[in-house]
Design an enzyme around this catalytic site. Sequence first.
Site, PDB file in Angstrom:
ATOM      1  N   GLN A  53       8.354  -4.478  -2.533  1.00 57.87           N
ATOM      2  CA  GLN A  53       7.312  -4.206  -3.878  1.00 57.87           C
ATOM      3  C   GLN A  53       8.362  -3.120  -4.526  1.00 57.87           C
ATOM      4  O   GLN A  53       8.131  -2.280  -4.391  1.00 57.87           O
ATOM      5  CB  GLN A  53       5.854  -4.343  -3.725  1.00 57.87           C
ATOM      6  CG  GLN A  53       5.124  -4.359  -5.129  1.00 57.87           C
ATOM      7  CD  GLN A  53       4.096  -3.581  -5.055  1.00 57.87           C
ATOM      8  OE1 GLN A  53       3.284  -2.570  -4.852  1.00 57.87           O
ATOM      9  NE2 GLN A  53       2.957  -4.766  -5.205  1.00 57.87           N
TER      10      GLN A  53
ATOM     11  N   GLY B 165      -4.806  -5.605   1.989  1.00 59.52           N
ATOM     12  CA  GLY B 165      -4.784  -4.090   2.431  1.00 59.52           C
ATOM     13  C   GLY B 165      -5.913  -3.354   3.161  1.00 59.52           C
ATOM     14  O   GLY B 165      -5.313  -3.121   4.102  1.00 59.52           O
ATOM     15  N   ARG B 166      -7.284  -3.175   2.757  1.00 57.65           N
ATOM     16  CA  ARG B 166      -7.724  -2.278   3.758  1.00 57.65           C
ATOM     17  C   ARG B 166      -8.179  -3.297   5.165  1.00 57.65           C
ATOM     18  O   ARG B 166      -8.183  -2.045   6.085  1.00 57.65           O
ATOM     19  CB  ARG B 166      -9.278  -2.025   3.136  1.00 57.65           C
ATOM     20  CG  ARG B 166      -8.792  -1.065   1.886  1.00 57.65           C
ATOM     21  CD  ARG B 166     -10.654  -1.061   0.647  1.00 57.65           C
ATOM     22  NE  ARG B 166     -10.314  -2.983   0.535  1.00 57.65           N
ATOM     23  CZ  ARG B 166     -11.921  -2.998  -0.184  1.00 57.65           C
ATOM     24  NH1 ARG B 166     -13.019  -2.273   0.002  1.00 57.65           N
ATOM     25  NH2 ARG B 166     -12.098  -3.666  -0.243  1.00 57.65           N
TER      26      ARG B 166
ATOM     27  N   TYR C   2       0.455  -0.412 -14.100  1.00 60.84           N
ATOM     28  CA  TYR C   2       1.926   0.593 -14.017  1.00 60.84           C
ATOM     29  C   TYR C   2       2.526  -1.031 -14.883  1.00 60.84           C
ATOM     30  O   TYR C   2       2.400  -1.218 -15.496  1.00 60.84           O
ATOM     31  CB  TYR C   2       2.871  -0.186 -12.430  1.00 60.84           C
ATOM     32  CG  TYR C   2       1.756   1.013 -11.252  1.00 60.84           C
ATOM     33  CD1 TYR C   2       1.620   2.448 -11.650  1.00 60.84           C
ATOM     34  CD2 TYR C   2       0.911   0.756 -10.558  1.00 60.84           C
ATOM     35  CE1 TYR C   2       1.352   2.722 -10.450  1.00 60.84           C
ATOM     36  CE2 TYR C   2       0.231   0.807  -9.706  1.00 60.84           C
ATOM     37  CZ  TYR C   2       0.208   1.987  -9.779  1.00 60.84           C
ATOM     38  OH  TYR C   2      -0.465   2.965  -8.815  1.00 60.84           O
TER      39      TYR C   2
ATOM     40  N   MET D  50       0.984  -1.031   0.021  1.00 58.70           N
ATOM     41  CA  MET D  50      -0.144   0.598   0.007  1.00 58.70           C
ATOM     42  C   MET D  50       0.207   0.936   0.004  1.00 58.70           C
ATOM     43  O   MET D  50       1.906   1.041   0.751  1.00 58.70           O
ATOM     44  CB  MET D  50      -1.256   0.089   1.011  1.00 58.70           C
ATOM     45  CG  MET D  50      -1.852  -0.957   0.816  1.00 58.70           C
ATOM     46  SD  MET D  50      -3.256  -0.875   2.434  1.00 58.70           S
ATOM     47  CE  MET D  50      -2.493  -2.076   3.807  1.00 58.70           C
ATOM     48  N   THR D  51       0.890   2.121  -1.021  1.00 54.16           N
ATOM     49  CA  THR D  51       1.544   3.365  -1.603  1.00 54.16           C
ATOM     50  C   THR D  51       0.921   4.219  -0.232  1.00 54.16           C
ATOM     51  O   THR D  51      -0.724   4.336   0.030  1.00 54.16           O
ATOM     52  CB  THR D  51       1.271   3.268  -2.587  1.00 54.16           C
ATOM     53  OG1 THR D  51       1.805   2.649  -3.774  1.00 54.16           O
ATOM     54  CG2 THR D  51       2.193   5.089  -3.050  1.00 54.16           C
TER      55      THR D  51
ATOM     56  N   HIS E 249       6.479  -6.176  -9.133  1.00 51.79           N
ATOM     57  CA  HIS E 249       4.513  -5.540  -9.554  1.00 51.79           C
ATOM     58  C   HIS E 249       4.332  -5.444 -11.086  1.00 51.79           C
ATOM     59  O   HIS E 249       5.197  -4.337 -11.807  1.00 51.79           O
ATOM     60  CB  HIS E 249       5.034  -3.209  -8.564  1.00 51.79           C
ATOM     61  CG  HIS E 249       3.463  -3.129  -8.790  1.00 51.79           C
ATOM     62  ND1 HIS E 249       2.061  -3.458  -9.095  1.00 51.79           N
ATOM     63  CD2 HIS E 249       3.058  -2.309  -8.203  1.00 51.79           C
ATOM     64  CE1 HIS E 249       1.063  -3.675  -8.872  1.00 51.79           C
ATOM     65  NE2 HIS E 249       0.960  -2.639  -8.310  1.00 51.79           N
TER      66      HIS E 249
HETATM   67  C1  LIG Z   1      -3.815   3.176   0.085  1.00 52.37           C
HETATM   68  C2  LIG Z   1      -3.185   2.193  -0.544  1.00 52.37           C
HETATM   69  C3  LIG Z   1      -2.007   2.124  -1.258  1.00 52.37           C
HETATM   70  C4  LIG Z   1      -1.986   1.072  -2.939  1.00 52.37           C
HETATM   71  N1  LIG Z   1      -0.632   0.703  -3.245  1.00 52.37           N
HETATM   72  C5  LIG Z   1      -0.594  -0.469  -3.291  1.00 52.37           C
HETATM   73  C6  LIG Z   1       1.230  -0.346  -4.369  1.00 52.37           C
HETATM   74  O1  LIG Z   1       1.314   0.680  -3.382  1.00 52.37           O
HETATM   75  N2  LIG Z   1       0.770  -1.176  -4.204  1.00 52.37           N
HETATM   76  C7  LIG Z   1       0.169  -2.700  -5.151  1.00 52.37           C
HETATM   77  O2  LIG Z   1       0.306  -3.503  -5.865  1.00 52.37           O
HETATM   78  N3  LIG Z   1      -1.329  -2.149  -4.652  1.00 52.37           N
HETATM   79  C8  LIG Z   1      -1.589  -1.226  -3.777  1.00 52.37           C
HETATM   80  N4  LIG Z   1      -2.379  -0.791  -3.230  1.00 52.37           N
HETATM   81  C9  LIG Z   1      -3.760  -2.321  -3.320  1.00 52.37           C
HETATM   82  C10 LIG Z   1      -3.699  -3.236  -2.290  1.00 52.37           C
HETATM   83  O3  LIG Z   1      -2.453  -3.462  -2.962  1.00 52.37           O
HETATM   84  C11 LIG Z   1      -5.503  -4.285  -2.720  1.00 52.37           C
HETATM   85  O4  LIG Z   1      -4.816  -5.337  -3.539  1.00 52.37           O
HETATM   86  C12 LIG Z   1      -6.030  -3.443  -2.536  1.00 52.37           C
HETATM   87  O5  LIG Z   1      -6.534  -2.481  -1.372  1.00 52.37           O
HETATM   88  C13 LIG Z   1      -7.311  -4.680  -2.535  1.00 52.37           C
HETATM   89  O6  LIG Z   1      -7.000  -5.364  -1.316  1.00 52.37           O
HETATM   90  P1  LIG Z   1      -8.516  -5.091  -0.239  1.00 52.37           P
HETATM   91  O7  LIG Z   1      -9.203  -5.291  -0.054  1.00 52.37           O
HETATM   92  O8  LIG Z   1      -7.434  -6.069   1.158  1.00 52.37           O
HETATM   93  O9  LIG Z   1      -8.267  -3.565   0.228  1.00 52.37           O
HETATM   94  C14 LIG Z   1      -2.919  -0.121  -2.564  1.00 52.37           C
HETATM   95  C15 LIG Z   1      -4.135   0.375  -1.859  1.00 52.37           C
HETATM   96  C16 LIG Z   1      -4.365   1.212  -1.611  1.00 52.37           C
HETATM   97  C17 LIG Z   1      -5.729   1.138  -0.410  1.00 52.37           C
END
Ligand SMILES: Cc1cc2nc3c(=O)[nH]c(=O)nc-3n(C[C@H](O)[C@H](O)[C@H](O)COP(=O)(O)O)c2cc1C
Length: 373
Positions: A106, A325-326, A186, A29-30, A181
Site C-alpha cells: 500500500q 484489520g482488527r 491522507y 495496518m500501520t 491509498h
Molecule cells: C493499527 C491500525 C493501523 C491501520 N493502518 C492503516 C494503514 O496504514 N492504511 C490503511 O489504509 N488503513 C489502515 N488502518 C485501517 C484498517 O485497514 C481498517 O480499515 C480498519 O481497521 C477497519 O477494519 P476492521 O474493522 O477489520 O478492523 C489501520 C487500522 C488499524 C487498527
Amino acid sequence: MDIDRNSTLFTPLDLGALRLRNRIAVAPMTRVSASAEGLATAQMAHYYGSFAAVGFGLITTEGIYTDEAWSQGYLFQPGLANDAQRDAWRPVVDTVHRHGAAFVAQLMHAGALSQGNRYRDDTRAPSALRPKGTQMAFYRGDGLYPVPGAMSEAEIARAVEGFANAARRARAAGFDGVEVHGANGYLLDQFLTEGVNERRDGYGGPAQSRLRLIRETVHAVRAALGTDFTLGLRISQGKVNDFVHKWRGEHEAAEIFGALGELPLDYLHITEFEAWRPAFGNAPSLASLARRHAGLPVMANGSLHDPVRAAAMLADGAADLVSLGRGALTHADWPRRVQAGLPLEDFDRELLSPIADLENAERRRNETAAANP
Ligand SMILES: Cc1cc2nc3c(=O)[nH]c(=O)nc-3n(C[C@H](O)[C@H](O)[C@H](O)COP(=O)(O)O)c2cc1C
C-alpha cells in the site's frame, strides 16, 4: 457463529494478474515498526509471514511512504522512497510468498496528516487549512496537526512521480500488487474532500476536479507498473481525523465511482466503519455502490471479522473479497479458525497501546498468555 465451510470466502479469485487462494485479505495496518530510516525489519517479516502461514489469501502492507519529501506520516513507518528501502522489503516479501499468500504494497502520502517525517519539518496539502482532530498518540503524535502549506503544481507533480517511483520499487522488491491509498484522510483523499480542498485551480471545485490527483496518480502508477501487474485503489468517506465525514449522497457516490471505473485499476478497496451499513440514508452500502458504478472488483472492509457478515457481503453481491484489520490482529489464523468452526475472541485494544507497534503487541500477548496459563 458458524458459516458454511464451502462459503465463497474460501474460493479462489482472480484479481487482475493475481490468482488468490481465497477471498480473505489482511487490511493495511500501520505498525510503526521499521527502522528510523524506514527499512523493513526481520520482525516485520515474521509479522506478515504469520498471516500468510495460516490461510489469508492476500496480505496488504501498512501504508508505505513514497518519497523523501512530504509523504512520510509517522516515525518508524517503512518507505519505498529509495533503493535501500526497496531492498529491505525483499526478505519480507519472500517470507509471505513462502507461505503461499499474495502480497500487495500500500502506497501512501500522508499530506496534512503527517505527524512524523524525517525529511521535512512542515507538511503539504491541497489547501493551507489545519486538519480537524488531533494527532494519534499511538503513533507518537501529540496535539493539533500543523497548518500545511498549499501544494504548488510542481509539488503535486513531484508527489505523483513519488507514487510512480515507489510502485516501480514495489514491483522490483517482489510484491504482487500495489494499492494506492486514496482513503482515510491522507493526501489523495484530502484532494477529494470538500472543505479540505479549497483550491481554485484544476485540482479543486467540482468532484471531477477534486478527483484529478487520484486520476493522475493511478495513471502514473499504472504506467510505472505495466499492464500485467495488479493495481488497486483504496477509497473511504471517513477519515482518521474525521470518522463521520460523508460525501453529498448517492448521486455523488455514483459520480465518483463512475470516474474511478474509467481508470486502469484491477480493484477498489472500500472501507467504512461497518461495511454492510447503508452509505447514506437508505442507500446500499458503499461497497455495493462502488461495485455497481465502477464495475470493478471490490474488496470490502469494516468490522467484517464476524464471518457471517463477511460471507453475506459476498453472497449479496456487495463485494468480491473482504479485508480484516482488527480481526486479523486478534487471530492471525482467522481463515483457518472460521473454516474449522472454532470460536473467535474480541479484539484487545491494548495490543495497540500505548504505541501501535509490533514490540508492544508482543509484550501484551505474552502478558495475556501468562495471566491465562
Ligand atoms: C493499527 C491500525 C493501523 C491501520 N493502518 C492503516 C494503514 O496504514 N492504511 C490503511 O489504509 N488503513 C489502515 N488502518 C485501517 C484498517 O485497514 C481498517 O480499515 C480498519 O481497521 C477497519 O477494519 P476492521 O474493522 O477489520 O478492523 C489501520 C487500522 C488499524 C487498527
